[in-house]
Structure formats: C-alpha cells, structure tokens
Enzyme design. Structure first.
Site, short mmCIF file in Angstrom:
data_model
loop_
_atom_site.label_atom_id
_atom_site.label_comp_id
_atom_site.label_asym_id
_atom_site.label_seq_id
_atom_site.Cartn_x
_atom_site.Cartn_y
_atom_site.Cartn_z
N ASP A 154 15.28 31.20 56.88
CA ASP A 154 13.99 31.73 56.29
C ASP A 154 13.43 32.75 56.93
O ASP A 154 12.54 33.54 56.34
CB ASP A 154 13.25 30.59 55.75
CG ASP A 154 13.87 29.76 54.69
OD1 ASP A 154 14.75 30.36 53.98
OD2 ASP A 154 13.50 28.81 54.36
N ASP A 167 8.84 27.51 47.91
CA ASP A 167 10.03 26.47 47.85
C ASP A 167 9.56 25.41 46.80
O ASP A 167 8.55 25.48 46.42
CB ASP A 167 10.22 25.56 49.16
CG ASP A 167 10.67 26.26 50.08
OD1 ASP A 167 11.56 27.26 49.81
OD2 ASP A 167 10.54 26.11 51.40
N ASP A 185 11.26 27.00 55.31
CA ASP A 185 11.14 26.04 56.18
C ASP A 185 12.26 26.08 57.01
O ASP A 185 12.38 25.48 58.22
CB ASP A 185 11.14 24.46 55.34
CG ASP A 185 12.07 24.47 54.17
OD1 ASP A 185 13.02 25.36 54.23
OD2 ASP A 185 11.99 23.57 53.44
P1 ATP Z 1 13.92 24.22 48.08
O1 ATP Z 1 14.49 25.33 48.71
O2 ATP Z 1 13.09 24.28 47.23
O3 ATP Z 1 13.43 23.14 49.27
P2 ATP Z 1 16.35 22.43 47.79
O4 ATP Z 1 15.81 21.49 49.02
O5 ATP Z 1 16.43 21.72 46.58
O6 ATP Z 1 15.43 23.54 47.68
P3 ATP Z 1 18.71 22.59 49.40
O7 ATP Z 1 18.19 21.72 50.32
O8 ATP Z 1 19.11 24.08 49.82
O9 ATP Z 1 17.50 23.23 48.57
O10 ATP Z 1 19.74 21.82 48.46
C1 ATP Z 1 20.23 22.76 47.50
C2 ATP Z 1 21.40 21.57 46.83
O11 ATP Z 1 22.13 21.02 48.10
C3 ATP Z 1 20.82 20.41 46.25
O12 ATP Z 1 20.45 20.75 44.89
C4 ATP Z 1 22.07 19.40 46.45
O13 ATP Z 1 22.83 19.37 45.40
C5 ATP Z 1 22.60 19.89 47.49
N1 ATP Z 1 21.98 18.94 48.83
C6 ATP Z 1 20.66 18.94 49.27
N2 ATP Z 1 20.58 18.09 50.28
C7 ATP Z 1 21.92 17.74 50.45
C8 ATP Z 1 22.59 16.84 51.69
N3 ATP Z 1 21.68 16.25 52.54
N4 ATP Z 1 23.88 16.60 51.56
C9 ATP Z 1 24.61 17.32 50.62
N5 ATP Z 1 24.04 17.88 49.69
C10 ATP Z 1 22.87 18.20 49.52
#
Ligand code: ATP
Length: 860
Positions: free
Chosen positions: A600, A325, A596
């Site tokens: 997954d 991740d 996480d």
């Molecule tokens: P990883 O898989 O590496 O942990 P990540 O945490 O960036 O990646 P997600 O949490 O799925 O992946 O987030 C994907 C996208 O969703 C982010 O780039 C953001 O634009 C949006 N996002 C993340 N958190 C929120 C939230 N709490 N509310 C609304 N949109 C969000």
C-alpha cells in the site's frame, strides 16, 4: 562479523540460544549488557545554539538593529526594552520549539515498533528496542527488519535493502551458507536492520543490535519524524519578509520626505523610523501560529491521530474524499465463524464428525500462519484475526494441528495460502485456503458441483459474510510447494465469517458525508460482502461495485469518470488502489487513503494524506504515511478532519486578528511622520502593544472550540490564498477603526504623556473588542461556544492585569512613560472599543448575507 559464513547451529551456539528462543530472565540480563536496540542520535545542538538560531531571523535582526541605533543615540532605556523584547521572543520561540521536540519524541515513541519473537517456544510481541543478541525473530511481509539477523528458515522471503545498499530492486533471501566472504548486498542468508520485508515469512537469530548493526555503522535514521512547518505558516513567514522589504522602501521614502520637506532632526527621525519598524512588523505572530499548531497536533495525538508530516494538518481540512480499507477500519475485526458449509450442506456441530468433516477441520487448524507448535495455547496466540476465528471454531471440534513441511504464505494479491503436511496415515497432502473463486478456478469439479459451491458462496457473501474456501490436494509427491502446485484441487468446504461494522464508523461515515467528504471503501474482500457492509455503514452509492478485474480492463480515462459515482471497490490489489487515487486526484479531489499492507506504500505516498494503521499496519505503510491511526478506527479520521478544520480556522482567525493591529500602529506613526507631528506612541509603547497585549489576546483564539458548522460545511478549497480580497478589506478598515477614533479622543489632551496613554489604552481596548469579534470569522461572536473557551477569560484577565500595571502603577508609568487615566477617559475608550465591535459584527452579518445570496444565485 562473518555470520553469513557460519552454519545456523554454530551461530545459535555462539549466542547461547536455541530455536525455542531465550527465556524472559535471560533476555533481561542481555538487554542490560548489550543496551537498547536503538541507533544513537546524531550529536544534538547545545541549548545556546538552539536559542541562538532564533536571533538570526530577519524580523529579529531588524529589531536588534533598531535597538543598536537607539543605543547610539543615547536612548538606553528604550534600547534595553527593545533588547528585552528580542530576548523574550527568542526564549518563547526556544521553549516553543523544545515543547514541539518533546511532543515529537512522544509521537516517535507512540509509533514505536514491535517485533514478534520466540521466547521459550512461545510467540511473544516485544518492543523492538528491547531486542537482544540471541533472540529468535519471526519476520512477516511488511515488517521493517528490527536487527541484523542470520536467517534460520525462510518462505518466499523477499527483502528490499535500498536503505543500506542503495539498491531498490528487492532480493530473494534464503537460508544457506557461504564458504567465502561476499559483499553486503549478496549476503542472502542475512536480513539487515532497517530493510523492508516485501513478502514472505522467515525466522532468524539476532546477531547485532543498535549501533552494532550494519545500519548503525552508517548511522542512518530509521524512522524519522521530520520537523516541518505547514504551508500556511510558510506563507505567513514569507509575508513577514515581504512586509520588512516593503518597510525598507517606505523608510527610504520617509527619510527623503522628512529631511527635505521638514529638515527633521536626525535623532527625531531615527526614533520615528524605529517606531515605524516595530509597529508594522508583527513580531509575535510566527511564535503564536506555531504554538497553535503544536497544541493542535497534541490534541490530535490524544485523539489517536498521530500526525507525522505537519502539512497534513492543513490538508485534513481540505480533504474531499476518504478511501478506507474495510477490515478492521470500518469493521470490528472481531471475527467469528458463523457458517461452515461442506459438500453436504451446513455442518452440524452437535452431530458426530464425519471423516470428510474431520479433514475440513484439519485444514482450518493447520493451514495458517499463527500457530507453529501444537503445545501453543489458542489464548496465547496473536495474529491474523481471520485465522484466529477459524482456529477458535475448529479446535473445540478436534481440528488437530499438523505442522507444515513447507508453505506458501497468504498474500492479498494471490488471496490464498497453501501448506504441505504429512498426514497420520503417512500420505502427504497439500492444504489450501483462500478466496472461494480462486480455489474454484483451480479445482476439478463437475458442472453441478461448481454450481453448488458458487450458490453457497453467493448466499453467504450477500449476508455480508467474509467467505473462505478450503481445498486439498491428496497424495502430493513433492518436498516443497510452489505456486504451480496449487491446481487440480478438491474443494471440501466454505466458512462464512461475521465481521460486523463498528457502530462509531456508521456515525463517522454520516459525519463525513455531511462535511462534504465522499467515503469510499477499497477492500480485498468479495463484492457482495463489501456491498452488504457498505449498506449497513450508510455509504452513498452502493448499487454499483467496481471489482479489481473491472479496473484492470479499464482505461485511466474511464476509471476517472467512473470513480466519482462508485463508492465500493472490491477484490482490489494495492496497484489498483494507486490507480484509484490517481483517478480521484485527476478529478481535482483531495484524497485521504488508508492502508496497512507493504504494497500500500505507493498509494499512501501518492494520496494527499496517507493514513496508516497503528495496530495492524505494516511498518512499511507507517513509514509511507502522513498520519497514523493509533487505534485503527475510521471514526478517528473523522475526528482528525474536525480538528484539522478547527486548527486551520484558528490559524486564520489569529492572522486576521494580528494584522490590523500592526497596520493600525504603522498608520499612526506614518501619519505623524508625514505631518511632522510628535510621535503618538513611543517605540516602547508600540512594542508593549505588539508583544504583550496582542500575544496575550491571540492566545485565546488558539483555544477556540470548533464552530458548530465545522462538520457541516464543504471542505476548504486547497489553494485558498492566505489573505482573500475580503481579508484585506477587513484588515484595512479595522486598522482605521482602531486608529482614527483613538486619535480623536487622544487629540483632546495637551499633555504628551496623557495623549500617549489614552492612545495606548484605546488601541488595547479596541484590540480586545476586535479579538472577541475574531472568534468567528463571519458568524456572530457572542454565542454559547464563547463560554466553553476558558482561555478567552484567562486572556481577558491577563490583559486587565497587564493594562492595570502599565497605566495605574508607578512602575508601569516609569517603564512605559504612561500616566493614570480618569474614569471618564476610560469610559470614553471602552465606548470606542464597543463601537468597533458593533461595526465589525454588523459588517460580518452583511457579508454573510451577501455571500449566501451569491451562492443561492449560483445554485439557481
Ligand atoms: P481490506 O483491504 O478491507 O482490509 P481484506 O482484509 O478483506 O480487505 P484481504 O486480507 O486481502 O482483504 O483478503 C482478501 C480475501 O482473501 C478475503 O476475502 C479472503 O477470502 C482471503 N483471505 C483473507 N485472509 C486469508 C488468509 N489468512 N488465508 C487465506 N485466505 C485469506
């Protein structure tokens, strides 16, 4: 109890609690009265049963039989010694197992789950075991329900209850009341302990804990750390059994041969056969291997890598790809809002806030999941770092919190969240925040406006920012919000969040690449953000980034050919993670995959090593994983790989050390039997060598530090056999090098006791020299690392004391039938050991040179 048939208010009253939760003092009192929220263990085995288990092993039965036969022939001292050895071996194995159990208990505690509750209206994280009836629990997607709950409020709550009902189709749960009793699986206003929250959020009041829960009634273990062994040790135990079978065939042959050829006396023959058995069987080996393994697992736990399934220890050394991740594993997860863009450009925080900007700040403050009440202080809130960063930014700029009437929680599959609010002007408005492209797709915009937001998003993502968009839907008429409502939005702003890569991750990526392990980043974030971070981390292939939508339209075969050359996967869903693992495995890769989220779990299970995050990981992902990172750091994976490789090396070295000793002693007895000579070593002496000196020496190998090339050589082929052709060659010639010279020296003496003592001392000294050689399988044994292994000196010290006792003291002489040796005899034997050492070291050098030449020719 029929809590599902009662109104929530009644339930709250009956438990003397309220929606604000119990006070800390009240909780303490209740915990004392109700007891801890844990299932009682099944009746554990008694100590004698546990010890008894170790005497039914095939090797030990053979030894016991040998001891009984000795007793029948009237040789009571030898019988007592054999039984003592059996007892010592049983006790070592018992204590070894107890230590392993203790460390497993420790690991279970380290994996101990936590639950978010409301206590006096504040969100606090508590140990799940400390939950009490009346607690108000907040559930999030990915949680394992910590106790039986009567649900108070739910938002798109879906729970999988197979652990309880056997039904694997997830059920939608909601607050309601039943007039009549219904079956467990139909109680949709309840959440039961041990079941899995697939999606959504909820709050509920604890109605039963520990054994009183529905799960407690069927007493199914929640989080089991299975006690297993590794493939290598299984193969070794199997090999031991084969040795015993082979031995039985050999015995049949020897009996026939000795009786018919020499008419050997029964007593003599029996004694010789027993000597043969105890010589060939490497009694101490399984215990030593298990000891090395449990020491290694403890070292890994100290380094924050908690091994849940023991085979993972070995697989770690063979891993060829790590899929990680981004957020929190490769990056710091320490988020700060760096840029905020409105439709007029960058927001200027020093100037007075306009009405449009005020609305944007209000969306940042209110469209989130971590604050539920305006009284809650930001410093007391825990939860999603992205949302915390937005609150930190908006709060000082008077981004007021508005409570939500209803919400669609954030889901990484949808990549947005929405909340419904009544504004101060009495109108109702939908707030939405999420990935910009998702919001832009649902917004009403002119061509120019769309171009503006797109350009701003691209500018921020290229700088490596995590970008969130904000939108509203004013004059909303509904009472609740559904997915279809998220359309016709008005785009009002963007936020660019910095989440810098961890410095240790940059070093760890380099280490992995050097160790021949490809590093791939699989993230839900935007492709440009991911690429910028990937470049800073020093990843190999950053030019091409595959997006979830590309993967979606790709066949498995094309994904399989592309997956090798692409290191960054952006905007992916958990299902696509699973496809990536499959594609990599189809290419023969041994895949480590981090995860996480609740979704997954399939990818974690499919990967050769599923790696869950100890801090931010959902309980479901921790259950599916083979290894848990207590600190969520990528660098911990690299350290675990190094430790896994070191451990495997040490297990192999120990096997290479043990087997020539057994073979050598077997040869000594066999030659004596076939040539009708008196036994060169008594069974007691053979046992002394097998159980005492060999075990004392092999102890040092388990503590060998990682070799210098541990992280610069390619991963070990996963199906490598336990003993290669080269290993067999080494075992065979070393066993000859131990026996033949010692025999030659011993044969100079007439007296049986002197001959036996010389042979015993000679074998032990040769073993000591060979152990030194075994420190390195192919590299020179004398190196700087030697002085870093204190156990080596402890082993040599112990061996010196043991041999001094056995040869130079009257007790030792009486016990083992030995006599003191002269200085001249001792020097001769030391020389024999030294010659063996020189020969093995030279052979290693030649083999290394030949292996190098072979691989150079292959490359050319
Ligand atoms: P990883 O898989 O590496 O942990 P990540 O945490 O960036 O990646 P997600 O949490 O799925 O992946 O987030 C994907 C996208 O969703 C982010 O780039 C953001 O634009 C949006 N996002 C993340 N958190 C929120 C939230 N709490 N509310 C609304 N949109 C969000």
């Amino acid at each position: 109890m029929t809590w599902h048939q009662k109104e929530t208010d009644t339930v709250l009253n009956e438990f003397g609690t309220s929606l604000k939760g119990l006070s800390a003092d009240e909780r303490k009192e209740r915990l004392e009265a109700a007891g801890s929220n844990q299932l009682s263990e099944k009746e554990p085995l008694k100590a004698w049963q546990k010890i008894g288990k170790h005497f039914v092993d095939v090797l030990i039965i053979v030894l016991i039989a040998a001891g009984i036969l000795k007793g029948l022939t009237g040789d009571y001292i030898e019988m007592a010694i054999i039984f003592a050895v059996v007892l010592i071996n049983g006790c070592i194995s018992y204590f070894q197992e107890r230590k392993a159990e203790e460390s497993l208990d420790g690991l279970k505690q380290m994996m101990g789950m936590e639950t978010i509750i409301l206590s006096e209206n504040k969100q606090v994280t508590v140990d799940t075991a400390a939950l009490v009836p009346g607690d108000i629990v907040l559930l999030r997607s990915g949680d394992v329900v910590p106790a039986d709950l009567r649900l108070i409020s739910t938002s798109e709550l879906v729970i999988e209850e197979s652990v309880l009902t056997g039904e694997s189709v997830p059920i939608e749960k909601k607050e309601m009341m039943f007039d009549a009793d219904v079956a467990l699986g139909d109680r949709i206003n309840m959440a039961f302990s041990g079941t899995l929250v697939q999606s959504g959020t909820a709050s509920g009041v604890v109605v039963a804990t520990g054994d009183k829960t529905e799960l407690g009634k069927i007493n199914a273990a929640l989080l089991s750390v299975a006690q297993q062994t590794t493939p290598l040790i299984k193969k070794m135990t199997h090999l031991n059994k084969l040795i015993v079978k082979g031995l039985l065939v050999l015995i049949a042959f020897v009996v026939v041969f000795a009786v018919f050829r020499y008419g050997m006396e029964f007593n003599l023959l029996l004694s010789a056969l027993i000597a043969l058995i105890v010589a060939v069987v490497p009694e101490g080996l399984p215990a030593v291997l298990t000891m090395i393994l449990s020491m290694g697992v403890n070292t890994m736990a100290k380094e924050n890598a908690i091994i849940k399934h023991l085979p993972a220890v070995e697989t770690l050394g063979a891993m060829t790809v790590i899929c990680s991740d981004k957020t929190g594993t490769l990056t710091k997860n320490d988020m700060t809002v760096a840029d905020v863009i409105t439709k007029n450009g960058q927001l200027d925080t020093s100037a007075a806030v306009t009405k449009a900007e005020q609305l944007l700040l209000s969306v940042m403050s209110s469209c989130q999941d971590i604050r539920t009440d305006s009284c809650q202080k930001l410093s007391e809130l825990s939860g999603n770092p992205t949302e915390r960063a937005l609150l930190m930014y908006s709060e000082p700029l008077s981004g007021d919190f508005l409570p939500a009437i209803d919400k669609l929680p954030f889901h990484s599959e949808h990549k947005f969240m929405a909340t419904l609010h009544d504004l101060p002007d009495k109108s109702r408005c939908l707030y939405v925040k999420g990935a910009p492209e998702k919001l832009l797709a649902q917004s009403r915009l002119t061509k120019q406006e769309r171009h503006y937001w797109q350009t701003q998003t691209d500018r921020l993502t290229k700088k490596g920012r995590r970008v969130l968009g904000f939108a509203v839907k004013p004059d909303f008429s509904g009472q609740t919000v559904e997915h279809e409502d998220v359309s016709d939005l008005q785009m009002i702003g963007l936020a660019g969040i910095i989440d810098p890569p961890k410095e240790e991750a940059i070093v760890a990526v380099e280490q992995c690449l050097q160790a021949g392990i490809a590093v791939k980043m699989i993230t839900g974030d935007h492709k440009d953000t991911a690429r910028a971070i990937g470049e800073t981390l020093g990843m190999k292939h950053t030019c091409r980034v595959l997006e979830g939508s590309d993967i979606e339209s790709m066949s498995d075969a094309s994904l399989q050919s592309l997956v090798q050359e692409v290191d960054i996967f952006a905007r992916t869903t958990p299902e696509q993670k699973l496809r990536i693992v499959n594609a990599l495995q189809a290419n023969g890769e041994i895949v480590g995959m981090t995860g996480d989220g609740v979704n997954d779990a399939p990818a974690l299970k499919k990967a050769d090593i599923g790696i869950a995050m100890g801090i931010k990981g959902s309980d479901v992902s921790k259950q599916a994983a083979d290894m848990i990172l207590a600190d969520d750091h990528f660098a911990t994976i690299a350290r675990a790989v190094k430790e896994g490789r070191r451990l495997y090396d040490n297990l192999t070295k120990t096997i290479h050390f043990f087997l020539p000793s057994s073979l050598a002693q077997g040869l000594v007895v066999l030659v004596a039997l076939l040539t009708n000579m008196p036994l060169p070593l008594s069974p007691t002496q053979v046992l002394w060598v097998n159980m005492v000196t060999t075990v004392a020496l092999s102890y040092a190998i388990g503590f060998e530090k990682a070799a210098r090339d541990t992280m610069t050589r390619a991963p070990r082929p996963v199906n490598e056999p336990i003993l290669s052709g080269y290993s067999l060659f080494r075992i065979f010639y070393v066993s000859l090098l131990v026996t033949v010279p010692c025999f030659i020296v011993a044969s100079q003496f007439e007296d049986t006791a002197v001959r036996q003592t010389v042979l015993l001392q000679g074998i032990v000294l040769s073993q000591a020299c060979y152990m030194l050689s075994c420190r390195e399988l192919l590299h020179p044994a004398i190196n700087r690392n030697m002085f870093r292994n204190k156990a080596l000196f402890i082993s040599f010290g112990a061996l010196f004391i043991l041999q001094f006792f056995s040869v130079n003291t009257p007790y030792g002489n009486a016990l083992l039938g030995t006599v003191p040796l002269s200085a001249e005899q001792q020097i001769q034997l030391i020389l024999v050991g030294a010659i063996l050492f020189v020969i093995v070291e030279t052979e290693k050098m030649i083999t290394k040179y030949l292996a190098g030449r072979k691989s150079r020719t292959k490359l050319a």
